[in-house]
Design an enzyme around this catalytic site. Structure first.
Site, PDB file in Angstrom:
ATOM      1  N   HIS A   1     -42.495 -51.117  67.860  1.00  0.00           N
ATOM      2  CA  HIS A   1     -42.950 -50.904  66.484  1.00  0.00           C
ATOM      3  C   HIS A   1     -43.772 -52.111  66.031  1.00  0.00           C
ATOM      4  O   HIS A   1     -43.329 -53.247  66.182  1.00  0.00           O
ATOM      5  CB  HIS A   1     -41.741 -50.714  65.567  1.00  0.00           C
ATOM      6  CG  HIS A   1     -42.071 -50.096  64.244  1.00  0.00           C
ATOM      7  ND1 HIS A   1     -42.873 -50.714  63.316  1.00  0.00           N
ATOM      8  CD2 HIS A   1     -41.698 -48.913  63.688  1.00  0.00           C
ATOM      9  CE1 HIS A   1     -42.986 -49.937  62.252  1.00  0.00           C
ATOM     10  NE2 HIS A   1     -42.282 -48.835  62.454  1.00  0.00           N
TER      11      HIS A   1
ATOM     12  N   ARG B   1     -48.503 -46.397  66.568  1.00  0.00           N
ATOM     13  CA  ARG B   1     -47.720 -47.617  66.750  1.00  0.00           C
ATOM     14  C   ARG B   1     -48.056 -48.351  68.038  1.00  0.00           C
ATOM     15  O   ARG B   1     -48.091 -49.583  68.069  1.00  0.00           O
ATOM     16  CB  ARG B   1     -46.229 -47.269  66.731  1.00  0.00           C
ATOM     17  CG  ARG B   1     -45.765 -46.809  65.375  1.00  0.00           C
ATOM     18  CD  ARG B   1     -44.334 -46.323  65.391  1.00  0.00           C
ATOM     19  NE  ARG B   1     -43.892 -46.035  64.030  1.00  0.00           N
ATOM     20  CZ  ARG B   1     -42.702 -45.566  63.725  1.00  0.00           C
ATOM     21  NH1 ARG B   1     -41.827 -45.324  64.679  1.00  0.00           N
ATOM     22  NH2 ARG B   1     -42.366 -45.337  62.475  1.00  0.00           N
TER      23      ARG B   1
ATOM     24  N   ARG C   1     -43.857 -42.240  70.179  1.00  0.00           N
ATOM     25  CA  ARG C   1     -43.508 -41.394  69.038  1.00  0.00           C
ATOM     26  C   ARG C   1     -44.352 -41.766  67.823  1.00  0.00           C
ATOM     27  O   ARG C   1     -44.478 -42.941  67.485  1.00  0.00           O
ATOM     28  CB  ARG C   1     -42.019 -41.558  68.684  1.00  0.00           C
ATOM     29  CG  ARG C   1     -41.630 -40.773  67.445  1.00  0.00           C
ATOM     30  CD  ARG C   1     -40.151 -40.853  67.172  1.00  0.00           C
ATOM     31  NE  ARG C   1     -39.668 -42.177  66.811  1.00  0.00           N
ATOM     32  CZ  ARG C   1     -39.806 -42.731  65.597  1.00  0.00           C
ATOM     33  NH1 ARG C   1     -40.472 -42.089  64.641  1.00  0.00           N
ATOM     34  NH2 ARG C   1     -39.307 -43.916  65.347  1.00  0.00           N
TER      35      ARG C   1
ATOM     36  N   GLY D   1     -25.129 -39.163  63.438  1.00  0.00           N
ATOM     37  CA  GLY D   1     -26.344 -39.503  62.715  1.00  0.00           C
ATOM     38  C   GLY D   1     -27.044 -38.226  62.290  1.00  0.00           C
ATOM     39  O   GLY D   1     -26.409 -37.178  62.128  1.00  0.00           O
TER      40      GLY D   1
END
Length: 666
Positions: free
Chosen positions: A267, A338, A464, A43
């Site tokens: 999220h 978030r 995060r 990735g």
């Protein structure tokens, strides 16, 4: 005294990385040709690392379980990548990005690592532009920025809602150049099933060819894991269905400490669950919160009428809507971080204001943005700003240009037009801040074994900030690991090739074969998915957004019992020496069943609310998270057999350049 050595350099925070690069050992170009490096995962973190290490001259072997690096889950990232370039002239700086990241992580990340991340962020943008990544540009042709939750500046670079895909194609093209030169040997459809330790150092891996079932040995002077997060321990998450913890967990079982396993990001902007038939959840980019306003009805009778289809959300007057984020957090409004947005949505739904049939959804409404942009465009064009039809048409065009592919995706899944009716969203598991413990050089507690990107724990603390995952993955792969790994490999220039014909490789391969044979010969009666779903429900209900001591203790016992049942009653059709997707899945779920217990154990030990990890016993009078100073440390767990026997090591987090205070977005 902790046995953990973070190896953070001495000196002023802003000079640490520069001074460290100036003093570490280097490998000269001629000697790099004598050194092999394995990179697992392709990735953004693994792909950028493989490309850069090969460009430097190392011989790289890159592995991914997908049929192409282009299918890595990084491709799913939508909203953007952060960098402190201050193009908007709104006061951004390296320090402010550092501050926002540490604060957003609820003061649970390592100060030096986060500052380095902020410091190299600008280089990432330059690198990607040079690769041809088509970032959005403003009217004058300069790179555009948008804002994301948890910050007061615009620092997020983006490519529509496809930022992850475009950045991954940049890294993939860099990899392809090195594949063409013969510096990267690419192993697609190979899954890592063990790390091989020789004389205390990571010297290779055991893999399974997912197409043929063949077990292979691969040797190198160092091993790098860039294998992403473990969100699929919850079964339902925004992760690709193949995303797993196996590589990181095998490393843990070989001596790499696993840090903060209970830190999971929920999220706030996901399409709600629609039923038990689902195998994954779909993310709607956080960038939508720039223009979308989040609300629920104020009155429960209106909620009931909407659920029964007797009332449309567009029929509800402004005074009957509760824009609860704007009400509770006026300074940040819909752009709170978030974790804050997720907890607030859950609180409203738990109170009975959820707007879909399950009662677990809130609205994300673009009507006000469409009108605002429409009036602005009408004014620019010299048209009638009071012409509602024209204003709506012009406003929709602007929204389509900014978020068109996201709106299209939503409509395909939900069969509702978000230009005409508000989106429905609800929090879902998205990212994991926990992972393999690494020092400042990104090395694990196993010499020669490195871990980068989401697979490690280092930069995000307990939460995060949006658009920081892509930043960390590319920072680690392009600009950090290529320096720090040289310091270790400088001692290997005369080692010569690492042989796979040793007792260590033989032992690891034998253990892998025995595990595979045990699964395919197990004459059980239940599918792998049966156990994965049961694990997911335990995790979500008892280790999810809200946790308490009683339920965490129950979760530990339930997961342990489920793991025992798995090994007694799982049914894996087919054989080990062939293409067998169910066997690959069984191996991954077996690891999730061990990780899940350590996850719950870590959550039970952490008697505080930090980030999105809400311990019901620790909250303020206003229902906000209550952080406790005595838990200002990284919990790093050492493998000792069963997860219940794992030993805790603490890395104390010391903040010399930032004031630790109550985290407020009001």
């Amino acid at each position: 005294m902790s046995i953990l050595d973070s190896k953070v350099p001495e000196g002023p925070l802003a000079d640490k990385w520069t001074n460290h690069k100036n003093t570490i050992d280097l490998v000269n170009p001629a000697n790099k040709r004598l050194i092999d490096v394995i990179v697992v995962g392709t990735g953004l973190a693994g792909g950028s690392a493989a490309a850069t290490l090969a460009e430097l001259g190392y011989n790289v072997k890159a592995f991914c379980y997908q049929d192409s690096p282009r299918r890595a889950h990084s491709i799913a990232a939508q909203g953007g990548i952060n960098a402190a370039k201050n193009y908007q002239g709104d006061g951004d700086s390296n320090y402010r990005l550092f501050y926002d990241t540490v604060k957003g992580g609820d003061y649970r990340s390592r100060e030096a690592n986060v500052y380095r991340l902020a410091e190299v962020s600008s280089n990432i943008i330059d690198q990607c532009v040079a690769q041809g990544v088509p970032f959005a540009r403003d009217y004058g042709g300069l790179l555009d920025n948008r804002s994301f939750g948890g910050v007061l500046v615009s620092r997020t670079f983006y490519a529509k809602g496809q930022t992850g895909q475009q950045l991954l194609l940049g890294a993939y093209s860099a990899m392809n150049r090195q594949i063409g030169r013969g510096k990267i040997k690419m192993y697609n459809r190979h899954e890592m099933l063990d790390v091989v330790i020789v004389d205390g150092k990571a010297r290779g891996i055991i893999t399974r060819n997912l197409v043929t079932g063949e077990i292979e040995r691969h040797a190198a002077h160092a091993v790098v894991l860039g294998t992403g997060g473990y969100g699929n321990v919850f079964y339902l998450s925004t992760n690709a269905m193949g995303s797993n913890v196996t590589a990181a967990w095998k490393a843990h079982k070989r001596g790499a400490f696993f840090a903060n396993p209970c830190y999971t990001q929920i999220h706030p902007t996901c399409i709600p669950v629609s039923g038990d038939h689902q195998s994954k959840l779909t993310l709607m980019s956080e960038s939508l919160r720039n223009d979308g306003r989040i609300w629920v009805p104020k009155k429960k009778e209106d909620v009931q009428a909407i659920r029964e289809g007797k009332l449309k959300p567009t029929d509800l007057a402004e005074e009957d809507r509760d824009y609860y984020l704007e009400r509770r957090y006026p300074a940040f409004g819909n752009l709170v971080p978030r974790d804050v947005a997720s907890r607030a949505a859950k609180e409203r739904c738990d109170a009975g204001y959820g707007v879909n049939a399950t009662g677990e959804a809130v609205y994300l409404d673009f009507a006000a943005a469409i009108e605002r942009y429409g009036k602005e465009q009408a004014h620019v064009k010299g048209s009638d700003e009071n012409d509602k039809a024209l204003v709506k048409k012009l406003g929709k065009e602007i929204i389509k240009a900014k978020y068109g592919n996201l709106f299209q995706m939503y409509e395909k899944i939900v069969d509702q037009n978000p230009y005409e009716t508000p989106m429905m969203i609800y929090p879902a598991v998205h990212y994991t801040m926990g992972g393999v413990w690494v020092d400042y050089n990104l090395m694990t507690t196993v010499p020669g074994l490195y871990c980068i990107g989401e697979a490690n724990f280092s930069d995000h603390g307990a939460n995060r900030l949006g658009a920081s995952a892509l930043m960390q993955g590319l920072a680690d792969g392009y600009f950090v690991l290529p320096y720090t790994i040289g310091d270790y490999l400088a001692d290997d220039i005369r080692t010569g090739p690492i042989s796979t014909e040793t007792s260590e490789f033989e032992g690891s391969e034998r253990a892998v074969r025995e595990l595979l044979d045990k699964l395919v010969s197990n004459n059980g009666g239940k599918s792998v998915d049966h156990f994965h779903k049961k694990l997911g429900k335990i995790m979500w209900n008892k280790c999810g957004m809200s946790r308490n001591e009683k339920e965490l203790k129950e979760a530990i016992q339930e997961i342990k019992a489920l793991r025992e049942e798995f090994w007694k009653d799982v049914k894996v059709p087919g054989g080990a020496n062939e293409y067998n997707e169910e066997l690959a899945k069984a191996m991954r779920v077996a690891d999730f069943l061990e990780l899940g217990e350590l996850f719950a154990k870590d959550a039970l030990y952490r008697e505080e609310s930090a980030g999105g990890h809400f311990r019901e016993e620790y909250q303020t009078e206003e229902g906000e998270a209550k952080r406790r100073k005595e838990f200002q440390f990284v919990s790093a767990w050492e493998y000792k057999g069963a997860p219940s026997d794992a030993v805790l090591h603490k890395e104390d987090l010391v903040y010399k350049n930032i004031e630790v205070k109550e985290r407020s977005y009001k």
